[in-house]
Motif scaffolding. Sequence first.
Motif, short mmCIF file in Angstrom:
data_model
loop_
_atom_site.label_atom_id
_atom_site.label_comp_id
_atom_site.label_asym_id
_atom_site.label_seq_id
_atom_site.Cartn_x
_atom_site.Cartn_y
_atom_site.Cartn_z
N THR A 363 99.60 13.77 20.04
CA THR A 363 100.13 15.12 19.80
C THR A 363 101.21 15.01 18.74
O THR A 363 102.20 14.30 18.94
CB THR A 363 100.71 15.73 21.10
N THR A 364 101.01 15.70 17.61
CA THR A 364 101.99 15.57 16.53
C THR A 364 103.16 16.52 16.75
O THR A 364 102.99 17.65 17.22
CB THR A 364 101.35 15.86 15.16
N LEU A 365 104.36 16.04 16.43
CA LEU A 365 105.57 16.86 16.43
C LEU A 365 105.99 16.94 14.96
O LEU A 365 106.36 15.93 14.37
CB LEU A 365 106.66 16.20 17.28
N GLU A 366 105.89 18.12 14.37
CA GLU A 366 106.05 18.24 12.92
C GLU A 366 107.21 19.17 12.57
O GLU A 366 107.21 20.34 12.96
CB GLU A 366 104.76 18.80 12.30
N HIS A 367 108.18 18.62 11.83
CA HIS A 367 109.28 19.47 11.36
C HIS A 367 108.92 20.00 9.98
O HIS A 367 108.94 19.28 8.99
CB HIS A 367 110.58 18.66 11.28
N HIS A 368 108.56 21.28 9.90
CA HIS A 368 108.27 21.93 8.62
C HIS A 368 109.57 22.56 8.13
O HIS A 368 109.84 23.73 8.36
CB HIS A 368 107.13 22.94 8.77
N ALA A 369 110.36 21.71 7.49
CA ALA A 369 111.72 22.10 7.08
C ALA A 369 111.67 23.04 5.87
O ALA A 369 110.72 23.05 5.11
CB ALA A 369 112.51 20.85 6.74
N PHE A 370 112.74 23.81 5.72
CA PHE A 370 112.84 24.66 4.54
C PHE A 370 114.27 24.65 4.03
O PHE A 370 115.22 24.36 4.77
CB PHE A 370 112.39 26.10 4.83
N GLY A 371 114.40 24.92 2.72
CA GLY A 371 115.72 24.94 2.10
C GLY A 371 116.44 26.26 2.35
O GLY A 371 115.98 27.11 3.11
N MET A 372 117.55 26.45 1.64
CA MET A 372 118.39 27.64 1.85
C MET A 372 118.06 28.75 0.86
O MET A 372 117.52 28.51 -0.21
CB MET A 372 119.86 27.25 1.68
N MET A 373 118.40 29.96 1.26
CA MET A 373 118.31 31.10 0.36
C MET A 373 119.66 31.22 -0.35
O MET A 373 120.71 31.32 0.29
CB MET A 373 118.03 32.37 1.17
N LEU A 374 119.64 31.17 -1.68
CA LEU A 374 120.87 31.19 -2.47
C LEU A 374 121.01 32.49 -3.24
O LEU A 374 120.02 33.15 -3.57
CB LEU A 374 120.88 30.02 -3.47
N GLY A 375 122.25 32.84 -3.57
CA GLY A 375 122.50 33.96 -4.46
C GLY A 375 122.37 33.49 -5.90
O GLY A 375 122.17 32.30 -6.17
N LYS A 376 122.51 34.42 -6.85
CA LYS A 376 122.39 34.05 -8.26
C LYS A 376 123.47 33.05 -8.69
O LYS A 376 123.34 32.39 -9.71
CB LYS A 376 122.45 35.30 -9.15
N ASP A 377 124.57 33.00 -7.92
CA ASP A 377 125.64 32.05 -8.25
C ASP A 377 125.34 30.64 -7.75
O ASP A 377 126.16 29.72 -7.92
CB ASP A 377 126.98 32.53 -7.65
N GLY A 378 124.14 30.46 -7.13
CA GLY A 378 123.76 29.13 -6.66
C GLY A 378 124.37 28.75 -5.32
O GLY A 378 124.21 27.64 -4.84
N ARG A 379 125.08 29.71 -4.70
CA ARG A 379 125.68 29.45 -3.38
C ARG A 379 124.89 30.21 -2.31
O ARG A 379 124.13 31.12 -2.64
CB ARG A 379 127.14 29.94 -3.38
N PRO A 380 125.09 29.85 -1.02
CA PRO A 380 124.37 30.58 0.04
C PRO A 380 124.51 32.09 -0.13
O PRO A 380 125.59 32.60 -0.45
CB PRO A 380 125.04 30.09 1.32
N PHE A 381 123.40 32.81 0.05
CA PHE A 381 123.31 34.25 -0.18
C PHE A 381 124.22 35.00 0.78
O PHE A 381 124.04 34.92 1.99
CB PHE A 381 121.84 34.66 -0.02
N LYS A 382 125.19 35.75 0.23
CA LYS A 382 126.17 36.48 1.05
C LYS A 382 126.32 37.91 0.52
O LYS A 382 125.84 38.24 -0.56
CB LYS A 382 127.55 35.81 0.95
#
Length: 577
Positions: A363-382
């Motif tokens: 039985t496989t345990l699979e982490h399908h990871a994803f990156g962050m959503m950023l704003g145009k300034d390249g920082r986390p979207f706020k």
Amino acid sequence: MNIQALINDKVSQALEAAGAPAGSPAAVRQSAKPQFGDYQANGVMGVAKKLGSNPREFAQKVLDVLDLEGIASKTEIAGPGFINIFLSEEFLAKQAEAALADSRLGVASQEQQTIVADYSAPNVAKEMHVGHLRSTIIGDAVVRTLEFLGHKVIRANHIGDWGTQFGMLIANLERVQKESGEVSMELSDLEAFYRESKKLYDEDEEFAARARGYVVKLQGGDEYCAQMWKKLVDVTMVQNQHNYDRLNVSLTRDDVMGESMYNDMLPAIVKDLQAQGLAVEDDGAQVVFLEEYKNKDGEAMGVIIQKRDGGFLYTTTDIACAKYRYEQLNADRVLYFIDSRQHQHLQQAWTIVRKAGYVPESTTLEHHAFGMMLGKDGRPFKTRAGGTVRLADLLDEAIERAGALIESKNPDLESAEKANIANTVAMAAVKYADLSKHRTTDYVFDWDNMLAFEGNTAPYMQYAYTRVASVFAKAGVSMDDLQGQVIITDEKEKALVAKLMQFEEAVQLVAKEGQPHIMCSYLFELAGQFSSFYEACPILSASDEATKQSRLKLAALTARTIKQGLDLLGIETLERM
């Protein structure tokens, strides 16, 4: 039909017949350029190297025994030993006919597995924010694809509905009800209610002591506390369901499997890990030391599974969760759509799961990871004020922007139709902008790009569908009412059919890799191929009726493939825009 898999099997057989060891990889891939054919076998060079043979000479041996009768019109050796394979027009025409006659577009069902998909996972007593978006829509696209392939998929919305914070929430709920008789349970109020509860917990020691007492009571099954807790969960899930419905996400209340579900399993798991010698006492806590993870001094890292005060941790819950999914849900695969920062935490929990024998390697345990959503300034979207962006606000803004776009493009539409188109385009744009990016990368959230009618965007793909559908409106015929056979006489027709026949390959890759961007890229390329075909090959003014019917069939297959592909992504199409 998965043509790549078919050719791969044929080349594998030829490799073995030419003297390669059994199981040598044929490495058949779609060709990057038309001059290299439709598919390319790249495995010859590796095998020749192992055998000490000249790669081109060995490639010729493979070609001599390669049986692609009725599939390929031409094969050739290129460069140091690649084999280029050109599909025959007759073969492609036959496959196109079969796909058009099939409700599944020729995509074969796979042998059914039970697959548990863990995605979305918002917290109770808090509004969904943009941080929940990627898990929700990536997970949902993969789940839809797996179901389309015939698998039994169990959606698991692992909500944060347990822990010490519920003590302070229940204590504050009690306080407000004593003072004013009732507490508003609108979720925007719940957010404020959560902040108020936290402030009281931090600043009022008497309140904090009462809150800690309620945690113990709740975990002990106290009826009053359980009732208050359920009220908090219910109101949160009603609001979350509204977001899911707006986004055309297939999660329902029945899919909720929160942290609380595994609570009763935790004491027994700690006892069992102690009995197996995996968990040992360290400074009053129960710890599993993992040789696989070292600290900076090169010592085995300790993973705490029970604190010295008897409390359990997320790791303990995740161990129980994997165990439950294998033992109770009979999972063959378990997919976790969780952000990439949780990778080490999950890997440590699963290392313990495997060592304890709770889940077998099958039985496989699979982490399908994803990156962050950023704003145009390249920082986390706020927000502009620097706060977290509420998901409901983001969706409202998407509808507003899409409405202005539709108004500028087509002001004469009825207002109800305009509103429907704006809503459909808005939700599609938000989802597609995310799904079209490689899952593991961070991506920049940009309204202008996501609502553009050019490039690999939702409006472009939705318009591509309406453009194909409009051919039938102009012709005054139904897609289901076409006569004659598919005939391929032009290079652009052949290129379009070859791309159409790669739909199953894209579907299977999304299911295997958990990567929806593969489907987005495929659909974008398909739309491009249709444009080239449409410009080069007149449909309604074709030279004869047989050619016209054949080209209408190709248009119908294109429309159905785009619609099905977008549906697998959870994106709706429009008959006109």
